[in-house]
Design a protein around this motif. Structure first.
Motif, PDB file in Angstrom:
ATOM      1  N   GLU A  61       0.866  -1.177   0.000  1.00  0.00           N
ATOM      2  CA  GLU A  61       0.000   0.000   0.000  1.00  0.00           C
ATOM      3  C   GLU A  61       0.904   1.227   0.000  1.00  0.00           C
ATOM      4  OE1 GLU A  61      -3.447   0.260   0.038  1.00  0.00           O
ATOM      5  OE2 GLU A  61      -3.428  -1.902  -0.312  1.00  0.00           O
ATOM      6  N   VAL A  62       0.445   2.311  -0.607  1.00  0.00           N
ATOM      7  CA  VAL A  62       1.214   3.552  -0.668  1.00  0.00           C
ATOM      8  C   VAL A  62       0.377   4.667  -0.064  1.00  0.00           C
ATOM      9  CG1 VAL A  62       2.242   5.270  -2.211  1.00  0.00           C
ATOM     10  CG2 VAL A  62       2.500   2.839  -2.712  1.00  0.00           C
ATOM     11  N   ARG A  63       1.062   5.534   0.701  1.00  0.00           N
ATOM     12  CA  ARG A  63       0.380   6.669   1.309  1.00  0.00           C
ATOM     13  C   ARG A  63       1.282   7.893   1.200  1.00  0.00           C
ATOM     14  NH1 ARG A  63      -0.451   5.766   7.383  1.00  0.00           N
ATOM     15  NH2 ARG A  63       1.173   7.301   7.732  1.00  0.00           N
ATOM     16  N   PHE A  64       0.671   9.053   1.048  1.00  0.00           N
ATOM     17  CA  PHE A  64       1.411  10.317   0.979  1.00  0.00           C
ATOM     18  C   PHE A  64       0.988  11.185   2.159  1.00  0.00           C
ATOM     19  CE2 PHE A  64       1.250   8.709  -3.321  1.00  0.00           C
ATOM     20  CZ  PHE A  64       2.565   8.858  -3.741  1.00  0.00           C
ATOM     21  N   ASP A  65       1.951  11.520   3.022  1.00  0.00           N
ATOM     22  CA  ASP A  65       1.698  12.355   4.195  1.00  0.00           C
ATOM     23  C   ASP A  65       2.416  13.689   4.047  1.00  0.00           C
ATOM     24  OD1 ASP A  65       0.495  10.056   5.152  1.00  0.00           O
ATOM     25  OD2 ASP A  65       1.701   9.939   6.974  1.00  0.00           O
ATOM     26  N   VAL A  66       1.936  14.679   4.783  1.00  0.00           N
ATOM     27  CA  VAL A  66       2.595  15.978   4.860  1.00  0.00           C
ATOM     28  C   VAL A  66       2.764  16.314   6.336  1.00  0.00           C
ATOM     29  CG1 VAL A  66       2.417  18.454   4.379  1.00  0.00           C
ATOM     30  CG2 VAL A  66       1.644  16.810   2.667  1.00  0.00           C
ATOM     31  N   ILE A  67       3.976  16.730   6.695  1.00  0.00           N
ATOM     32  CA  ILE A  67       4.243  17.232   8.041  1.00  0.00           C
ATOM     33  C   ILE A  67       4.594  18.703   7.903  1.00  0.00           C
ATOM     34  CG2 ILE A  67       5.769  17.135  10.060  1.00  0.00           C
ATOM     35  CD1 ILE A  67       5.991  14.124   9.573  1.00  0.00           C
ATOM     36  N   SER A  68       3.876  19.537   8.628  1.00  0.00           N
ATOM     37  CA  SER A  68       4.067  20.982   8.588  1.00  0.00           C
ATOM     38  C   SER A  68       4.619  21.437   9.934  1.00  0.00           C
ATOM     39  CB  SER A  68       2.718  21.650   8.297  1.00  0.00           C
ATOM     40  OG  SER A  68       2.859  23.049   8.229  1.00  0.00           O
ATOM     41  N   VAL A  69       5.775  22.112   9.897  1.00  0.00           N
ATOM     42  CA  VAL A  69       6.417  22.594  11.116  1.00  0.00           C
ATOM     43  C   VAL A  69       6.447  24.115  11.053  1.00  0.00           C
ATOM     44  CG1 VAL A  69       8.521  22.568  12.523  1.00  0.00           C
ATOM     45  CG2 VAL A  69       7.868  20.529  11.193  1.00  0.00           C
ATOM     46  N   GLY A  70       5.854  24.743  12.058  1.00  0.00           N
ATOM     47  CA  GLY A  70       5.857  26.203  12.126  1.00  0.00           C
ATOM     48  C   GLY A  70       6.526  26.668  13.402  1.00  0.00           C
ATOM     49  N   TYR A  71       7.405  27.653  13.275  1.00  0.00           N
ATOM     50  CA  TYR A  71       8.098  28.206  14.436  1.00  0.00           C
ATOM     51  C   TYR A  71       7.385  29.452  14.917  1.00  0.00           C
ATOM     52  CZ  TYR A  71      11.925  24.972  13.864  1.00  0.00           C
ATOM     53  OH  TYR A  71      12.673  23.836  13.803  1.00  0.00           O
ATOM     54  N   GLY A  75      11.310  32.635  16.149  1.00  0.00           N
ATOM     55  CA  GLY A  75      12.122  31.627  15.484  1.00  0.00           C
ATOM     56  C   GLY A  75      12.633  30.547  16.412  1.00  0.00           C
ATOM     57  N   GLU A  76      12.039  30.478  17.596  1.00  0.00           N
ATOM     58  CA  GLU A  76      12.474  29.493  18.575  1.00  0.00           C
ATOM     59  C   GLU A  76      11.692  28.200  18.401  1.00  0.00           C
ATOM     60  OE1 GLU A  76      11.911  31.704  22.135  1.00  0.00           O
ATOM     61  OE2 GLU A  76      13.632  32.994  21.769  1.00  0.00           O
ATOM     62  N   SER A  77      11.894  27.270  19.291  1.00  0.00           N
ATOM     63  CA  SER A  77      11.354  25.910  19.185  1.00  0.00           C
ATOM     64  C   SER A  77       9.998  25.852  18.475  1.00  0.00           C
ATOM     65  CB  SER A  77      11.247  25.285  20.570  1.00  0.00           C
ATOM     66  OG  SER A  77      10.379  26.047  21.371  1.00  0.00           O
ATOM     67  N   PRO A  78       9.747  24.771  17.763  1.00  0.00           N
ATOM     68  CA  PRO A  78       8.506  24.675  16.976  1.00  0.00           C
ATOM     69  C   PRO A  78       7.275  24.959  17.834  1.00  0.00           C
ATOM     70  CG  PRO A  78       9.908  22.804  16.518  1.00  0.00           C
ATOM     71  CD  PRO A  78      10.540  23.559  17.662  1.00  0.00           C
ATOM     72  N   ALA A  79       6.446  25.842  17.314  1.00  0.00           N
ATOM     73  CA  ALA A  79       5.215  26.187  18.012  1.00  0.00           C
ATOM     74  C   ALA A  79       4.057  25.342  17.508  1.00  0.00           C
ATOM     75  CB  ALA A  79       4.909  27.668  17.805  1.00  0.00           C
ATOM     76  N   ASN A  80       4.222  24.785  16.312  1.00  0.00           N
ATOM     77  CA  ASN A  80       3.102  24.103  15.701  1.00  0.00           C
ATOM     78  C   ASN A  80       3.617  22.989  14.774  1.00  0.00           C
ATOM     79  OD1 ASN A  80       0.489  23.574  14.995  1.00  0.00           O
ATOM     80  ND2 ASN A  80       0.313  25.277  13.558  1.00  0.00           N
ATOM     81  N   ILE A  81       3.293  21.750  15.097  1.00  0.00           N
ATOM     82  CA  ILE A  81       3.640  20.623  14.222  1.00  0.00           C
ATOM     83  C   ILE A  81       2.348  19.895  13.886  1.00  0.00           C
ATOM     84  CG2 ILE A  81       4.900  18.457  13.996  1.00  0.00           C
ATOM     85  CD1 ILE A  81       6.925  19.565  16.028  1.00  0.00           C
ATOM     86  N   LEU A  82       2.054  19.821  12.596  1.00  0.00           N
ATOM     87  CA  LEU A  82       0.850  19.149  12.124  1.00  0.00           C
ATOM     88  C   LEU A  82       1.227  17.990  11.216  1.00  0.00           C
ATOM     89  CD1 LEU A  82      -1.200  22.345  11.155  1.00  0.00           C
ATOM     90  CD2 LEU A  82      -1.447  20.964  13.224  1.00  0.00           C
ATOM     91  N   HIS A  83       0.587  16.848  11.407  1.00  0.00           N
ATOM     92  CA  HIS A  83       0.824  15.661  10.576  1.00  0.00           C
ATOM     93  C   HIS A  83      -0.472  15.330   9.847  1.00  0.00           C
ATOM     94  CE1 HIS A  83       2.072  11.143  10.363  1.00  0.00           C
ATOM     95  NE2 HIS A  83       1.936  11.690   9.178  1.00  0.00           N
ATOM     96  N   PHE A  84      -0.425  15.443   8.528  1.00  0.00           N
ATOM     97  CA  PHE A  84      -1.584  15.123   7.689  1.00  0.00           C
ATOM     98  C   PHE A  84      -1.349  13.762   7.055  1.00  0.00           C
ATOM     99  CE2 PHE A  84      -1.233  19.706   7.874  1.00  0.00           C
ATOM    100  CZ  PHE A  84      -2.521  20.101   8.171  1.00  0.00           C
ATOM    101  N   LYS A  85      -2.028  12.744   7.556  1.00  0.00           N
ATOM    102  CA  LYS A  85      -1.917  11.411   6.989  1.00  0.00           C
ATOM    103  C   LYS A  85      -2.788  11.318   5.745  1.00  0.00           C
ATOM    104  CE  LYS A  85      -0.975   9.040  11.331  1.00  0.00           C
ATOM    105  NZ  LYS A  85      -1.427   8.028  12.266  1.00  0.00           N
ATOM    106  N   ASN A  86      -2.261  10.604   4.747  1.00  0.00           N
ATOM    107  CA  ASN A  86      -3.014  10.416   3.507  1.00  0.00           C
ATOM    108  C   ASN A  86      -3.460  11.759   2.950  1.00  0.00           C
ATOM    109  OD1 ASN A  86      -3.665   8.497   1.649  1.00  0.00           O
ATOM    110  ND2 ASN A  86      -5.592   7.939   2.579  1.00  0.00           N
ATOM    111  N   ALA A  87      -2.515  12.697   2.892  1.00  0.00           N
ATOM    112  CA  ALA A  87      -2.822  14.084   2.535  1.00  0.00           C
ATOM    113  C   ALA A  87      -3.281  14.254   1.088  1.00  0.00           C
ATOM    114  CB  ALA A  87      -1.605  14.966   2.792  1.00  0.00           C
ATOM    115  N   PHE A  88      -2.791  13.380   0.222  1.00  0.00           N
ATOM    116  CA  PHE A  88      -3.221  13.469  -1.189  1.00  0.00           C
ATOM    117  C   PHE A  88      -3.067  12.130  -1.856  1.00  0.00           C
ATOM    118  CE2 PHE A  88       1.183  14.883  -0.869  1.00  0.00           C
ATOM    119  CZ  PHE A  88       1.826  14.199  -1.874  1.00  0.00           C
TER     120      PHE A  88
END
Length: 88
Positions: A61-71, A75-88
């Motif tokens: 099976e194949v899946r495409f995910d996107v991980i978005s990291v926002g500081y 500009g210090e430690s990541p404030a927002n990490i989002l994981h989109f499974k099966n994004a497209f």
């Protein structure tokens, strides 16, 4: 010859996951995941197809995910990490 890039290739049980990681130091203009448009998705799919053809892995099976990291604004430690499974 065109070059293609995949940030991460991960095996999760019987699924091969192709992951695009997008980082933004300032999110006030756009979130990282917003830059994974149709053109970028097409390039990732092409890269995945080439990888699968060359690797000769068994059918998985194949899946495409996107991980978005926002500081944060400093500009210090990541404030927002989002994981989109099966994004497209």
């Amino acid at each position: 010859m065109k070059r293609y890039e995949i940030d991460l290739i991960v095996m999760k049980e019987d699924t091969i996951v192709f992951v695009e990681v997008k980082t933004r130091t300032k999110e006030e203009f756009a979130k990282g995941y917003e830059s994974v448009n149709h053109a970028k998705q097409a390039r990732i799919r092409k890269a995945a197809t080439l990888y699968l053809m060359q690797s000769r892995l068994p059918l998985l099976e194949v899946r495409f995910d996107v991980i978005s990291v926002g500081y944060n604004s400093m500009g210090e430690s990541p404030a927002n990490i989002l994981h989109f499974k099966n994004a497209f």
